[in-house]
Scaffold this motif. Sequence first.
Motif, PDB file in Angstrom:
ATOM      1  N   UNK A  38     -12.099  11.841   2.593  1.00  0.00           N
ATOM      2  CA  UNK A  38     -11.802  11.126   3.834  1.00  0.00           C
ATOM      3  C   UNK A  38     -11.313  12.060   4.932  1.00  0.00           C
ATOM      4  N   UNK A  39     -11.560  11.619   6.150  1.00  0.00           N
ATOM      5  CA  UNK A  39     -10.946  12.264   7.307  1.00  0.00           C
ATOM      6  C   UNK A  39      -9.587  11.596   7.508  1.00  0.00           C
ATOM      7  N   UNK A  40      -8.914  11.965   8.574  1.00  0.00           N
ATOM      8  CA  UNK A  40      -7.600  11.376   8.843  1.00  0.00           C
ATOM      9  C   UNK A  40      -7.680   9.898   9.215  1.00  0.00           C
ATOM     10  N   UNK A  41      -8.881   9.345   9.272  1.00  0.00           N
ATOM     11  CA  UNK A  41      -9.025   7.902   9.471  1.00  0.00           C
ATOM     12  C   UNK A  41      -8.307   7.134   8.359  1.00  0.00           C
ATOM     13  N   UNK A  42      -8.193   7.749   7.188  1.00  0.00           N
ATOM     14  CA  UNK A  42      -7.533   7.100   6.049  1.00  0.00           C
ATOM     15  C   UNK A  42      -6.053   7.474   5.947  1.00  0.00           C
ATOM     16  N   UNK A  43      -5.558   8.279   6.883  1.00  0.00           N
ATOM     17  CA  UNK A  43      -4.172   8.749   6.795  1.00  0.00           C
ATOM     18  C   UNK A  43      -3.164   7.732   7.321  1.00  0.00           C
ATOM     19  N   UNK A  44      -3.624   6.814   8.147  1.00  0.00           N
ATOM     20  CA  UNK A  44      -2.696   5.848   8.753  1.00  0.00           C
ATOM     21  C   UNK A  44      -3.316   4.461   8.758  1.00  0.00           C
ATOM     22  N   UNK A  45      -2.468   3.470   8.629  1.00  0.00           N
ATOM     23  CA  UNK A  45      -2.876   2.102   8.868  1.00  0.00           C
ATOM     24  C   UNK A  45      -3.635   1.402   7.752  1.00  0.00           C
ATOM     25  N   UNK A  46      -3.952   2.093   6.679  1.00  0.00           N
ATOM     26  CA  UNK A  46      -4.640   1.454   5.562  1.00  0.00           C
ATOM     27  C   UNK A  46      -3.645   1.251   4.423  1.00  0.00           C
ATOM     28  N   UNK A  47      -3.595   0.064   3.893  1.00  0.00           N
ATOM     29  CA  UNK A  47      -2.664  -0.238   2.811  1.00  0.00           C
ATOM     30  C   UNK A  47      -3.343   0.057   1.479  1.00  0.00           C
ATOM     31  N   UNK A  48      -3.153   1.250   0.990  1.00  0.00           N
ATOM     32  CA  UNK A  48      -3.718   1.658  -0.297  1.00  0.00           C
ATOM     33  C   UNK A  48      -2.560   1.878  -1.258  1.00  0.00           C
ATOM     34  N   UNK A  49      -2.669   1.272  -2.420  1.00  0.00           N
ATOM     35  CA  UNK A  49      -1.619   1.442  -3.418  1.00  0.00           C
ATOM     36  C   UNK A  49      -2.183   2.149  -4.650  1.00  0.00           C
ATOM     37  N   UNK A  50      -1.288   2.598  -5.489  1.00  0.00           N
ATOM     38  CA  UNK A  50      -1.637   3.247  -6.757  1.00  0.00           C
ATOM     39  C   UNK A  50      -2.487   4.497  -6.584  1.00  0.00           C
ATOM     40  N   UNK A  51      -2.186   5.288  -5.572  1.00  0.00           N
ATOM     41  CA  UNK A  51      -2.850   6.570  -5.375  1.00  0.00           C
ATOM     42  C   UNK A  51      -2.050   7.609  -6.153  1.00  0.00           C
ATOM     43  N   UNK A  52      -2.699   8.267  -7.094  1.00  0.00           N
ATOM     44  CA  UNK A  52      -2.006   9.262  -7.913  1.00  0.00           C
ATOM     45  C   UNK A  52      -1.858  10.603  -7.204  1.00  0.00           C
ATOM     46  N   UNK A  53      -2.906  11.001  -6.481  1.00  0.00           N
ATOM     47  CA  UNK A  53      -2.922  12.316  -5.846  1.00  0.00           C
ATOM     48  C   UNK A  53      -3.461  12.227  -4.428  1.00  0.00           C
ATOM     49  N   UNK A  54      -2.825  12.966  -3.528  1.00  0.00           N
ATOM     50  CA  UNK A  54      -3.366  13.231  -2.198  1.00  0.00           C
ATOM     51  C   UNK A  54      -3.600  14.732  -2.143  1.00  0.00           C
TER      52      UNK A  54
END
Length: 154
Positions: free
Chosen positions: A76-92
């Motif tokens: 992903x680009x930084x489009x996914x860095x803000x404003x999206x409610x994503x849970x259970x992400x193990x690694x960035x």
Amino acid sequence: PLHEKLNMLYSFIRTHLQQKTIVFVACCKQVRFLNRVFSKLRPGVPIMALQGKMKQMKRMAVYVHFSQSKRAVLFATDIAARGLDMTSIDWVVQYDCPDDAETYIHRVGRTARMDMSGNGLVFIEPSEVRIVEVLAEKKIPLKQVEVNPKKIQV
């Protein structure tokens, strides 16, 4: 070094097949490139892509699919860095070094949400070491990981 980054990313993904990972890169073209490369390499985990030049319906479909997945890699680009409610992400994984501390924080903030734990990894090329000082000024310590060259998968 730049010439080792792709092999390092592949090795990371291959050793984290049972986890959910977001890999941040700098531009849409890079998202498309990594998505194609890793889709052909078939590392053993679902591969997805999310970037600003996608049509809104496609972006929503990818977001929903990734959100519902137990294990996957999202480029992903930084489009996914803000404003999206994503849970259970193990690694960035910040494959491309962030430009500033705020970008780092927003990207890594996709993990460890809602009282969950998570991990962050940032690839820093020799020409980008200044970011370590910038993050330290904001009281964000980084721990350097020494890579065993024998464990890199190519």
